[in-house]
Design an enzyme around this catalytic site. Structure first.
Site, PDB file in Angstrom:
ATOM      1  N   GLY A 152       0.816  -1.208   0.000  1.00 39.49           N
ATOM      2  CA  GLY A 152       0.000   0.000   0.000  1.00 39.49           C
ATOM      3  C   GLY A 152       0.850   1.259   0.000  1.00 39.49           C
ATOM      4  O   GLY A 152       2.081   1.210   0.003  1.00 39.49           O
ATOM      5  N   GLN A 153       0.185   2.401   0.014  1.00 39.08           N
ATOM      6  CA  GLN A 153       0.896   3.687  -0.031  1.00 39.08           C
ATOM      7  C   GLN A 153       1.905   3.832   1.106  1.00 39.08           C
ATOM      8  O   GLN A 153       3.092   4.102   0.885  1.00 39.08           O
ATOM      9  CB  GLN A 153      -0.104   4.846   0.054  1.00 39.08           C
ATOM     10  CG  GLN A 153      -0.913   5.106  -1.190  1.00 39.08           C
ATOM     11  CD  GLN A 153      -1.570   6.478  -1.127  1.00 39.08           C
ATOM     12  OE1 GLN A 153      -0.946   7.497  -1.405  1.00 39.08           O
ATOM     13  NE2 GLN A 153      -2.828   6.505  -0.752  1.00 39.08           N
ATOM     14  N   ASP A 184      -2.570 -13.362   5.453  1.00 37.66           N
ATOM     15  CA  ASP A 184      -3.934 -12.873   5.628  1.00 37.66           C
ATOM     16  C   ASP A 184      -4.193 -12.627   7.106  1.00 37.66           C
ATOM     17  O   ASP A 184      -4.383 -13.568   7.882  1.00 37.66           O
ATOM     18  CB  ASP A 184      -4.933 -13.879   5.061  1.00 37.66           C
ATOM     19  CG  ASP A 184      -6.358 -13.337   5.004  1.00 37.66           C
ATOM     20  OD1 ASP A 184      -6.627 -12.297   5.633  1.00 37.66           O
ATOM     21  OD2 ASP A 184      -7.199 -13.964   4.337  1.00 37.66           O
ATOM     22  N   ILE A 185      -4.207 -11.362   7.504  1.00 40.01           N
ATOM     23  CA  ILE A 185      -4.363 -11.027   8.919  1.00 40.01           C
ATOM     24  C   ILE A 185      -5.757 -11.333   9.450  1.00 40.01           C
ATOM     25  O   ILE A 185      -5.977 -11.279  10.669  1.00 40.01           O
ATOM     26  CB  ILE A 185      -4.017  -9.552   9.179  1.00 40.01           C
ATOM     27  CG1 ILE A 185      -4.997  -8.617   8.452  1.00 40.01           C
ATOM     28  CG2 ILE A 185      -2.584  -9.245   8.779  1.00 40.01           C
ATOM     29  CD1 ILE A 185      -4.810  -7.136   8.800  1.00 40.01           C
ATOM     30  N   ALA A 191      -5.387  -2.227   4.993  1.00 40.48           N
ATOM     31  CA  ALA A 191      -6.727  -1.669   5.188  1.00 40.48           C
ATOM     32  C   ALA A 191      -7.547  -1.781   3.913  1.00 40.48           C
ATOM     33  O   ALA A 191      -7.002  -1.820   2.812  1.00 40.48           O
ATOM     34  CB  ALA A 191      -6.644  -0.204   5.615  1.00 40.48           C
ATOM     35  N   THR A 244      -9.499   0.461   1.915  1.00 44.81           N
ATOM     36  CA  THR A 244      -9.525   1.925   1.884  1.00 44.81           C
ATOM     37  C   THR A 244     -10.435   2.529   0.823  1.00 44.81           C
ATOM     38  O   THR A 244     -10.556   3.756   0.761  1.00 44.81           O
ATOM     39  CB  THR A 244      -8.102   2.470   1.661  1.00 44.81           C
ATOM     40  OG1 THR A 244      -7.584   1.929   0.437  1.00 44.81           O
ATOM     41  CG2 THR A 244      -7.187   2.087   2.810  1.00 44.81           C
ATOM     42  N   TYR A 253     -16.755   2.534   5.775  1.00 44.58           N
ATOM     43  CA  TYR A 253     -15.304   2.633   5.914  1.00 44.58           C
ATOM     44  C   TYR A 253     -14.925   3.158   7.296  1.00 44.58           C
ATOM     45  O   TYR A 253     -14.132   2.541   8.023  1.00 44.58           O
ATOM     46  CB  TYR A 253     -14.722   3.535   4.827  1.00 44.58           C
ATOM     47  CG  TYR A 253     -13.269   3.876   5.044  1.00 44.58           C
ATOM     48  CD1 TYR A 253     -12.293   2.884   4.996  1.00 44.58           C
ATOM     49  CD2 TYR A 253     -12.873   5.192   5.304  1.00 44.58           C
ATOM     50  CE1 TYR A 253     -10.959   3.195   5.207  1.00 44.58           C
ATOM     51  CE2 TYR A 253     -11.542   5.509   5.506  1.00 44.58           C
ATOM     52  CZ  TYR A 253     -10.588   4.513   5.459  1.00 44.58           C
ATOM     53  OH  TYR A 253      -9.267   4.821   5.675  1.00 44.58           O
TER      54      TYR A 253
END
Length: 307
Positions: free
Chosen positions: A10-11, A36-37, A60, A62, A125
């Site tokens: 991710g970012q 995989d959390i 996340a 997002t 979200y």
């Protein structure tokens, strides 16, 4: 110190991994495809096998609008995943750093939100991220939850890259001007998390809890877009700056309601850790410059032949 980074693609995750690797930190970079959390047994087995000293959860769901129609996935990643990590971190006596969002608030305030202010997410979200915070707080004493906002950077999908793409395609754009928040550089978030991880390694403790961290100063999406176009043009990414017109939220309807006010009070973070907030305009310049460098490299790369 061995740091497990969840959401390494991710970012923020990519910035953490890149900066940690450059500093010689031992990093376990994982994505949902590799770890995989949301699966308790997989989390337990991973901890037993890899034995991390600290966990940074940047994973996340997002996509704000998609969360409205994919609530099961949003809650799995934003609530259940952090819950699994928190439980395992507590059992292993390992600290958990976790990223959250301004979307936990209703967005109807007039003053910057403090950590102690009532929450009131208006969409899936924000609700799922708030639930994740609560699960961590209940299960893991040694946690650092960092709420941030309007994240942008070189990697992934974000407002800066979208504006630069549209600005290269159109002569005129309309951008929402009645939503106010604080753009935050993904690299700055990564720097803050790694700085605090280093402090924990050196001191064996940290001021655990919930904090706000975002860029400064506050602005509207309209103001942000204008600065992006100014810098994009200066860096040669835009041959011509498009004209930008301010519009209201009502003129740009979306499936999920966006907070009109996303400004957070970060004084607790600054006072506790002695770290300054990042000026988003300065960081934006570095991001645009890097995107310009990448674009120049792409233009100069030889074309692949097709046999």
């Amino acid at each position: 110190m061995r740091i497990l980074v969840c959401g390494a693609n991710g970012q923020v995750g990519r910035e953490i991994v890149d900066r940690a690797a450059a500093a010689g930190v031992d990093v376990l970079a994982t994505t949902r495809q590799t770890f995989d959390i949301t699966q308790p047994r997989q989390v337990e087995g991973f901890f037993e096998r890899e034995r991390p000293d600290l966990v940074i959860n940047a994973a996340a769901f997002t996509h704000v609008d998609n969360a409205e129609t994919h609530s099961k996935d949003a809650y799995a990643i934003n609530r259940d995943g952090p819950a699994c990590l928190a439980k395992q971190c507590a059992q292993a006596d390992v600290p958990l750093f976790h990223l959250s969002t301004d979307y936990v608030f209703a967005g109807d305030a007039k003053a910057p939100y403090k950590e102690s202010d009532p929450t009131g997410p208006t969409g899936i979200y924000g609700a799922s991220k708030l639930a994740g915070e609560q699960r961590i707080q209940a299960a893991c004493p040694h946690h650092l939850i960092l709420r941030t906002s309007w994240v942008y950077g070189v990697h992934g999908h974000n407002f800066v890259k979208t504006m630069l793409r549209l600005g290269a395609q159109r002569r005129a754009l309309s951008v929402v001007a009645d939503q106010i928040g604080c753009p935050t550089h993904a690299g700055s978030i990564a720097d803050v998390l790694l700085t605090l991880a280093h402090r924990y390694r050196e001191e064996g403790r940290l001021a655990w809890g919930l904090y706000h961290y975002s860029g400064t100063p506050a602005c509207s999406w309209y103001d942000f877009a204008k600065e992006i176009f100014d810098q994009g043009h200066a860096q040669g990414l835009l041959a011509v700056k498009p004209s930008v017109s301010p519009i209201s939220t009502d003129q740009y309807p979306t499936p999920a309601r966006r907070p009109a006010w996303s400004v957070m009070d970060c004084s607790l973070f600054e006072g506790t850790f002695g770290l300054q907030l990042d000026d988003w305009r300065r960081s934006l310049a570095s991001v645009v410059a890097e995107l310009g460098r990448q674009a120049a490299e792409d233009r100069g790369a030889p074309k692949r032949s097709h046999a």
